[in-house]
Write a protein that holds these residues in place. Structure first.
Motif, PDB file in Angstrom:
ATOM      1  N   GLU A  66      40.450  35.551  54.019  1.00  0.00           N
ATOM      2  CA  GLU A  66      39.436  34.690  53.399  1.00  0.00           C
ATOM      3  C   GLU A  66      40.116  33.875  52.319  1.00  0.00           C
ATOM      4  OE1 GLU A  66      36.231  34.787  54.169  1.00  0.00           O
ATOM      5  OE2 GLU A  66      36.020  36.664  55.259  1.00  0.00           O
ATOM      6  N   PHE A  67      41.381  33.573  52.501  1.00  0.00           N
ATOM      7  CA  PHE A  67      42.157  32.995  51.411  1.00  0.00           C
ATOM      8  C   PHE A  67      43.083  31.884  51.916  1.00  0.00           C
ATOM      9  CE2 PHE A  67      45.412  33.588  47.901  1.00  0.00           C
ATOM     10  CZ  PHE A  67      44.557  33.315  46.844  1.00  0.00           C
ATOM     11  N   PRO A  68      42.467  30.796  52.434  1.00  0.00           N
ATOM     12  CA  PRO A  68      43.320  29.700  52.911  1.00  0.00           C
ATOM     13  C   PRO A  68      44.067  29.061  51.724  1.00  0.00           C
ATOM     14  CG  PRO A  68      41.025  28.980  52.770  1.00  0.00           C
ATOM     15  CD  PRO A  68      41.043  30.472  52.484  1.00  0.00           C
ATOM     16  N   PRO A  69      45.248  28.513  51.882  1.00  0.00           N
ATOM     17  CA  PRO A  69      46.040  28.391  53.119  1.00  0.00           C
ATOM     18  C   PRO A  69      46.933  29.608  53.386  1.00  0.00           C
ATOM     19  CG  PRO A  69      47.148  27.234  51.350  1.00  0.00           C
ATOM     20  CD  PRO A  69      45.904  27.834  50.742  1.00  0.00           C
ATOM     21  N   PHE A  70      46.751  30.712  52.662  1.00  0.00           N
ATOM     22  CA  PHE A  70      47.615  31.880  52.846  1.00  0.00           C
ATOM     23  C   PHE A  70      47.204  32.751  54.025  1.00  0.00           C
ATOM     24  CE2 PHE A  70      48.618  30.405  48.693  1.00  0.00           C
ATOM     25  CZ  PHE A  70      49.988  30.557  48.643  1.00  0.00           C
ATOM     26  N   GLU A  71      45.883  32.929  54.180  1.00  0.00           N
ATOM     27  CA  GLU A  71      45.402  33.695  55.342  1.00  0.00           C
ATOM     28  C   GLU A  71      43.995  33.260  55.700  1.00  0.00           C
ATOM     29  OE1 GLU A  71      47.460  36.073  53.481  1.00  0.00           O
ATOM     30  OE2 GLU A  71      46.312  35.757  51.678  1.00  0.00           O
ATOM     31  N   GLU A 107      38.634  44.001  53.386  1.00  0.00           N
ATOM     32  CA  GLU A 107      38.188  43.411  52.121  1.00  0.00           C
ATOM     33  C   GLU A 107      39.382  43.418  51.161  1.00  0.00           C
ATOM     34  OE1 GLU A 107      34.495  43.180  50.890  1.00  0.00           O
ATOM     35  OE2 GLU A 107      34.392  42.751  53.043  1.00  0.00           O
ATOM     36  N   PHE A 108      39.447  42.411  50.306  1.00  0.00           N
ATOM     37  CA  PHE A 108      40.568  42.346  49.365  1.00  0.00           C
ATOM     38  C   PHE A 108      40.639  43.613  48.513  1.00  0.00           C
ATOM     39  CE2 PHE A 108      42.768  41.010  45.484  1.00  0.00           C
ATOM     40  CZ  PHE A 108      43.928  40.486  46.032  1.00  0.00           C
ATOM     41  N   ASP A 109      39.464  44.066  48.083  1.00  0.00           N
ATOM     42  CA  ASP A 109      39.363  45.258  47.235  1.00  0.00           C
ATOM     43  C   ASP A 109      39.858  46.538  47.910  1.00  0.00           C
ATOM     44  OD1 ASP A 109      38.419  44.174  44.966  1.00  0.00           O
ATOM     45  OD2 ASP A 109      36.309  44.664  45.297  1.00  0.00           O
ATOM     46  N   SER A 110      39.862  46.546  49.244  1.00  0.00           N
ATOM     47  CA  SER A 110      40.248  47.763  49.965  1.00  0.00           C
ATOM     48  C   SER A 110      41.744  47.838  50.247  1.00  0.00           C
ATOM     49  CB  SER A 110      39.524  47.829  51.315  1.00  0.00           C
ATOM     50  OG  SER A 110      38.141  47.675  51.137  1.00  0.00           O
ATOM     51  N   LEU A 111      42.443  46.724  50.074  1.00  0.00           N
ATOM     52  CA  LEU A 111      43.852  46.675  50.484  1.00  0.00           C
ATOM     53  C   LEU A 111      44.718  47.756  49.839  1.00  0.00           C
ATOM     54  CD1 LEU A 111      44.348  42.790  50.433  1.00  0.00           C
ATOM     55  CD2 LEU A 111      44.484  44.261  52.451  1.00  0.00           C
ATOM     56  N   LEU A 112      44.637  47.863  48.517  1.00  0.00           N
ATOM     57  CA  LEU A 112      45.533  48.808  47.841  1.00  0.00           C
ATOM     58  C   LEU A 112      45.115  50.256  48.080  1.00  0.00           C
ATOM     59  CD1 LEU A 112      46.526  46.985  44.532  1.00  0.00           C
ATOM     60  CD2 LEU A 112      47.542  46.878  46.817  1.00  0.00           C
ATOM     61  N   VAL A 113      43.825  50.469  48.288  1.00  0.00           N
ATOM     62  CA  VAL A 113      43.329  51.816  48.600  1.00  0.00           C
ATOM     63  C   VAL A 113      43.866  52.242  49.971  1.00  0.00           C
ATOM     64  CG1 VAL A 113      41.267  53.246  48.879  1.00  0.00           C
ATOM     65  CG2 VAL A 113      41.226  51.306  47.292  1.00  0.00           C
ATOM     66  N   VAL A 172      35.624  35.357  42.461  1.00  0.00           N
ATOM     67  CA  VAL A 172      35.589  36.308  43.570  1.00  0.00           C
ATOM     68  C   VAL A 172      35.916  37.686  43.013  1.00  0.00           C
ATOM     69  CG1 VAL A 172      36.366  36.867  45.896  1.00  0.00           C
ATOM     70  CG2 VAL A 172      36.379  34.491  45.127  1.00  0.00           C
ATOM     71  N   GLN A 173      35.114  38.639  43.442  1.00  0.00           N
ATOM     72  CA  GLN A 173      35.245  40.012  42.970  1.00  0.00           C
ATOM     73  C   GLN A 173      36.623  40.592  43.270  1.00  0.00           C
ATOM     74  OE1 GLN A 173      31.903  42.370  44.318  1.00  0.00           O
ATOM     75  NE2 GLN A 173      33.248  44.147  44.374  1.00  0.00           N
ATOM     76  N   GLY A 174      37.287  41.078  42.241  1.00  0.00           N
ATOM     77  CA  GLY A 174      38.581  41.739  42.441  1.00  0.00           C
ATOM     78  C   GLY A 174      39.768  40.802  42.420  1.00  0.00           C
ATOM     79  N   LYS A 192      31.639  37.935  46.908  1.00  0.00           N
ATOM     80  CA  LYS A 192      32.566  38.585  47.836  1.00  0.00           C
ATOM     81  C   LYS A 192      33.648  37.639  48.353  1.00  0.00           C
ATOM     82  CE  LYS A 192      31.340  42.945  48.936  1.00  0.00           C
ATOM     83  NZ  LYS A 192      32.425  43.916  48.747  1.00  0.00           N
ATOM     84  N   LYS A 193      33.271  36.361  48.508  1.00  0.00           N
ATOM     85  CA  LYS A 193      34.206  35.415  49.126  1.00  0.00           C
ATOM     86  C   LYS A 193      34.301  34.119  48.336  1.00  0.00           C
ATOM     87  CE  LYS A 193      32.871  36.791  53.807  1.00  0.00           C
ATOM     88  NZ  LYS A 193      32.372  36.327  55.097  1.00  0.00           N
ATOM     89  N   GLY A 194      35.447  33.471  48.439  1.00  0.00           N
ATOM     90  CA  GLY A 194      35.645  32.169  47.797  1.00  0.00           C
ATOM     91  C   GLY A 194      34.634  31.146  48.291  1.00  0.00           C
ATOM     92  N   THR A 195      34.346  31.181  49.593  1.00  0.00           N
ATOM     93  CA  THR A 195      33.413  30.195  50.173  1.00  0.00           C
ATOM     94  C   THR A 195      32.013  30.354  49.569  1.00  0.00           C
ATOM     95  OG1 THR A 195      33.183  31.730  52.018  1.00  0.00           O
ATOM     96  CG2 THR A 195      34.583  29.820  52.384  1.00  0.00           C
ATOM     97  N   GLU A 196      31.644  31.580  49.201  1.00  0.00           N
ATOM     98  CA  GLU A 196      30.324  31.791  48.565  1.00  0.00           C
ATOM     99  C   GLU A 196      30.298  31.122  47.191  1.00  0.00           C
ATOM    100  OE1 GLU A 196      28.848  35.911  48.651  1.00  0.00           O
ATOM    101  OE2 GLU A 196      30.265  36.258  50.281  1.00  0.00           O
ATOM    102  N   CYS A 197      31.396  31.225  46.463  1.00  0.00           N
ATOM    103  CA  CYS A 197      31.490  30.578  45.148  1.00  0.00           C
ATOM    104  C   CYS A 197      31.350  29.064  45.310  1.00  0.00           C
ATOM    105  CB  CYS A 197      32.832  30.878  44.487  1.00  0.00           C
ATOM    106  SG  CYS A 197      33.090  32.599  44.080  1.00  0.00           S
TER     107      CYS A 197
END
Ligand code: GLN
Length: 278
Positions: A66-71, A107-113, A172-174, A192-197
């Motif tokens: 959910e993070f263009p242009p990176f992913e 979810e971005f928040d779940s990555l490190l977990v 965006v949260q996190g 939750k997402k950049g597009t929502e912002c």
């Protein structure tokens, strides 16, 4: 050619060491082989393939697309449906190190977990290195420098971070954008997402979105009537890096070797330019 010769020498040296050491302790093999060839090794640059731990055959990465242009997700991405700068970098790592790359979405928040739980081997997600995050994972050599910026409507009077005082702010949260706004001491709403912002901003429900620079550029290019406001004083430089489980030095070394090679030969700048200009 030179590398092939060196590889053969290495193999020969290892075989010789193993032969001599036959029946002796097995641990002696690796150090003996590397010290015997240290002179030859200096003559050439180590490639990811040569320094890779033979045990690594596959890397399970995770990202939050959910993070263009990176992913981002697209029908024909570089790794399945995954596309973007990070995804192209991950695919190159696979080629360079001769390992299979799997990409998972979460979810971005779940990555490190997920990383700490051993569900995945590494993250590649435009993730900023922070002291807090570095407590729970090991970061690779950073591969991209970014900063937070503000996205506002074209006619907005917000010209500096201090102008956000009393305004409706979306983050965006996190994301580090949330941390930065928190540190400035302003109230905000987290989505939750950049597009929502961006939707909130477009619909006049908020005045400003704080998010990473390259992603902001993408949103501004895709949505008419928005502009970017920078404030280098308020928002410092951030560095993106991949993360592995604490102590996973074999994978960390493999990734760092590949990243450093791609930084040195310009691959990462080329890929970034390719996706940012697109
Ligand atoms: N760089 C930001 C962070 O690390 C956002 C990353 C992302 O959404 N992928 O929090």
């Amino acid at each position: 050619m030179k590398k092939k010769v060196l590889a053969m020498m290495l193999t020969a040296a290892m075989a010789a060491t193993m032969f001599v050491g036959c029946g002796e302790k097995k641990e002696a093999e690796a150090p003996a082989a590397s010290s015997a060839t240290s002179e030859a090794a200096e003559e050439t640059e180590a490639t990811a393939e040569e320094t890779a731990d033979a045990a690594i055959e596959k890397i399970i990465f995770a990202t939050n697309p959910e993070f263009p242009p990176f992913e981002f997700i697209t029908p024909d991405g570089v790794i399945g449906e995954f596309d973007g700068i990070d995804m192209a970098i991950a695919a190159k790592i696979g080629e360079m190190a001769g390992v299979e790359i799997e990409m998972q979405s979460m979810e971005f928040d779940s990555l490190l977990v997920a990383l700490q739980n051993g569900q995945i081997d590494a993250t590649i997600a435009g993730m900023t290195v922070t002291e807090e995050r570095a407590k729970s994972v090991d970061f690779t050599t950073p591969y991209y420098t970014a900063t937070q910026v503000m996205i506002v409507k074209e006619d907005s009077e917000i010209a500096a971070a201090a102008d956000m005082d009393g305004k409706a702010i979306s983050v965006v949260q996190g994301y580090t954008g949330e941390t930065v706004v928190q540190e400035l001491g302003y109230e905000y709403e987290a989505f939750k997402k950049g597009t929502e912002c961006i939707m909130e901003l477009m619909n006049g429900k908020c005045d400003v979105v704080v998010i990473d620079s390259a992603t902001a550029q993408k949103y501004v290019a895709d949505n008419a009537g928005l502009k970017i406001v920078e404030d280098v004083e308020a928002f410092g430089a951030e560095e993106y890096a991949m993360a592995v489980q604490k102590g996973n030095t074999a994978l960390l070394d493999l990734l760092n070797t590949a990243i450093e090679e791609m930084l040195a030969d310009g691959t990462i700048s080329e890929l970034s330019a390719q996706y940012i200009d697109a």
